[in-house]
Design a protein around this motif. Sequence first.
Motif, short mmCIF file in Angstrom:
data_model
loop_
_atom_site.label_atom_id
_atom_site.label_comp_id
_atom_site.label_asym_id
_atom_site.label_seq_id
_atom_site.Cartn_x
_atom_site.Cartn_y
_atom_site.Cartn_z
N ALA A 1 0.84 -1.21 0.00
CA ALA A 1 0.00 0.00 0.00
C ALA A 1 0.87 1.26 0.00
N ILE A 2 1.89 1.26 0.84
CA ILE A 2 2.77 2.44 0.90
C ILE A 2 3.54 2.61 -0.41
N THR A 3 4.05 1.51 -0.92
CA THR A 3 4.82 1.60 -2.17
C THR A 3 3.96 2.13 -3.31
N LEU A 4 2.79 1.55 -3.45
CA LEU A 4 1.93 1.93 -4.59
C LEU A 4 1.40 3.35 -4.43
N ASN A 5 0.94 3.66 -3.24
CA ASN A 5 0.29 4.96 -3.03
C ASN A 5 1.31 6.07 -2.85
N TYR A 6 2.23 5.87 -1.94
CA TYR A 6 3.18 6.93 -1.63
C TYR A 6 4.22 7.09 -2.71
N ARG A 7 4.82 5.97 -3.10
CA ARG A 7 5.95 6.07 -4.02
C ARG A 7 5.53 6.15 -5.47
N GLY B 1 2.40 6.79 -6.56
CA GLY B 1 1.38 7.81 -6.78
C GLY B 1 0.03 7.29 -7.21
N TYR B 2 -0.24 6.02 -7.05
CA TYR B 2 -1.56 5.49 -7.39
C TYR B 2 -2.58 5.92 -6.34
N SER B 3 -3.79 6.12 -6.79
CA SER B 3 -4.85 6.47 -5.86
C SER B 3 -5.20 5.26 -5.00
N VAL B 4 -5.92 5.53 -3.94
CA VAL B 4 -6.35 4.44 -3.07
C VAL B 4 -7.20 3.44 -3.85
N ALA B 5 -8.06 3.95 -4.72
CA ALA B 5 -8.91 3.05 -5.51
C ALA B 5 -8.06 2.17 -6.43
N GLU B 6 -7.04 2.77 -7.03
CA GLU B 6 -6.16 1.98 -7.90
C GLU B 6 -5.37 0.95 -7.09
N GLY C 1 -6.19 -6.30 -4.80
CA GLY C 1 -7.32 -7.21 -4.69
C GLY C 1 -8.09 -7.06 -3.40
N CYS C 2 -8.25 -5.84 -2.95
CA CYS C 2 -9.01 -5.61 -1.72
C CYS C 2 -9.85 -4.35 -1.88
N ARG C 3 -10.52 -3.93 -0.83
CA ARG C 3 -11.38 -2.74 -0.90
C ARG C 3 -10.57 -1.49 -0.56
N PRO C 4 -11.02 -0.34 -1.05
CA PRO C 4 -10.30 0.90 -0.76
C PRO C 4 -10.13 1.17 0.74
N GLY C 5 -11.16 0.83 1.51
CA GLY C 5 -11.05 1.04 2.95
C GLY C 5 -9.94 0.22 3.57
N THR C 6 -9.74 -0.97 3.01
CA THR C 6 -8.66 -1.83 3.51
C THR C 6 -7.30 -1.21 3.18
N VAL C 7 -7.20 -0.64 1.99
CA VAL C 7 -5.94 0.01 1.62
C VAL C 7 -5.66 1.17 2.58
N ARG C 8 -6.68 1.96 2.86
CA ARG C 8 -6.47 3.09 3.79
C ARG C 8 -5.99 2.58 5.15
N ALA C 9 -6.57 1.49 5.58
CA ALA C 9 -6.16 0.93 6.88
C ALA C 9 -4.70 0.46 6.84
#
Lengths: 316, 172
Positions: free
Chosen positions: B129-135, B137-142, B148-156
């Motif tokens: 999650a950190i690599t994809l989102n932070y590094r 730049g993918y959105s939480v939805a992406e 393979g999980c829900r956006p809320g799970t990624v946020r968690a």
Amino acid sequence: MVDMDPGLDTRLRAFFEHIEASRPPAGLTDIDVAGGDRGRRPIFNVFAGLAAAAVVAASIAAFAIELRSHHNAAPRPAQSGSLLPRFTVHADSRVFVPATYGKGSVTLPAFALGPGEGVYVQVACKSGTAADTVQVGENQRFGSEVAGCSAPAGGHGEWFVTNQGGPNGGSVTTYVTADPAVSWEILITDGPPPILAPPGGRAVRPTAYGMGSGSVPVFTAAETYSIAIDCSGVGSLAISSGLSQDATISCSRYAQFIFTPSGQAPGQPVSLSVVAPSAVGWEVEVFEGDGPVTGSCATLRDGGGLQPTPCVASSP
Amino acid sequence: MIASAGSAQAGEASPERTFEAIAVVDARRLYSLALSILRDEGEAEDAVQETLLKAWRSWGSVAGMERPAAWLTRVCVNHCISRRRMLRSRGWPQLAVIDNTTPAHGDPASDLIDMDRAYRRLSLRQRAAITLNYRHGYSVAECAVFMGCRPGTVRAHLARGLATLRKELGSG
């Protein structure tokens, strides 16, 4: 993108930049694509070069990727993406000090050894300063120093000591001494590390251990045999089978060696003698069956991470 | 380097050639991604090669996708997570910590080692999650699609992962 406090943002960015600066392995895109049936299962082979050539020549397969097998491949040195080398842990090893990291000088939790038991120590270090060494010692006998911590790839060392437990066994406390700027990792398992049989080889007799000069109990091999030796310590070890070929190994820190004596007489009893300084530990195992090339200086090591010290062979 | 034994005709974009083009462009990106999640060069190499292999075997459908790179990313991320699970189940020794020292902030090499150790404390999903989102730049939805999980799970995963990093690094 996630909100990040500036301090963590800076450090995390540097961390990812370090990772992304790692060069991919050379074989990553060594892909041999042959036209044809893509639905067929591709061939994976540890001997990828040979397999690929055979595939193309025979036109029997659709696709091959040169895939390095991490279970059967030769030892792989730590690459630039690693901050410290990766230790080798054999599946059947008992772990006395689990892979542990720290900085500076510490005393590690004590562990118990049974009578006659030995230890196998692996240490890696890295520093961002000129501080270059880590010293490892314990309450009885083994003590060594690992240098090269200030090198870009860090330093590492490995050694074993036989009969560390002494005749009655006892508690062992390990001391790590280093500059506070030196980061280190250590792993201590039972030892000596197991000698792995060469392909096609069968052990003729149980592994023999010793410190200094000694002899290996007499054995009889029905076929041509090879002698595998591990040794560790300051000095050289010479082994003689009483036949026409001896081997001398430099045991600095850790070495592995295998050779096939010439002039063998299958079915006849053989005695091996070892000559080494008292501080050199060794283990010897004898295999019969398909062995190495006579006089070769092959390594038996498996698993990745730490390269054994090159050995030096001598043939009379 | 990619070698082709196929006999592509001049002027045609054979499946091999289009696959090669994609593989060359994406291999390094996928390797960095896998290495960020797994923190092991060998495992990262395996993840990339098995991702490319899977792509080749499904190339008939992958080549027609609007964003084959995204498909490769998803396969690679999922492979990283499942592969590491397998390794863990073998009982490899976990790294113990001698917590007797104060991190020497300001020294780049020391900082990297501290960060690496803190990062290795994260779960693989937190790392992904950190690599994809932070590094990357993918959105939480992406990220959710890739993992393979829900956006809320990624946020968690993001929140817990960053909290762990702050705690391990003593910066929060």
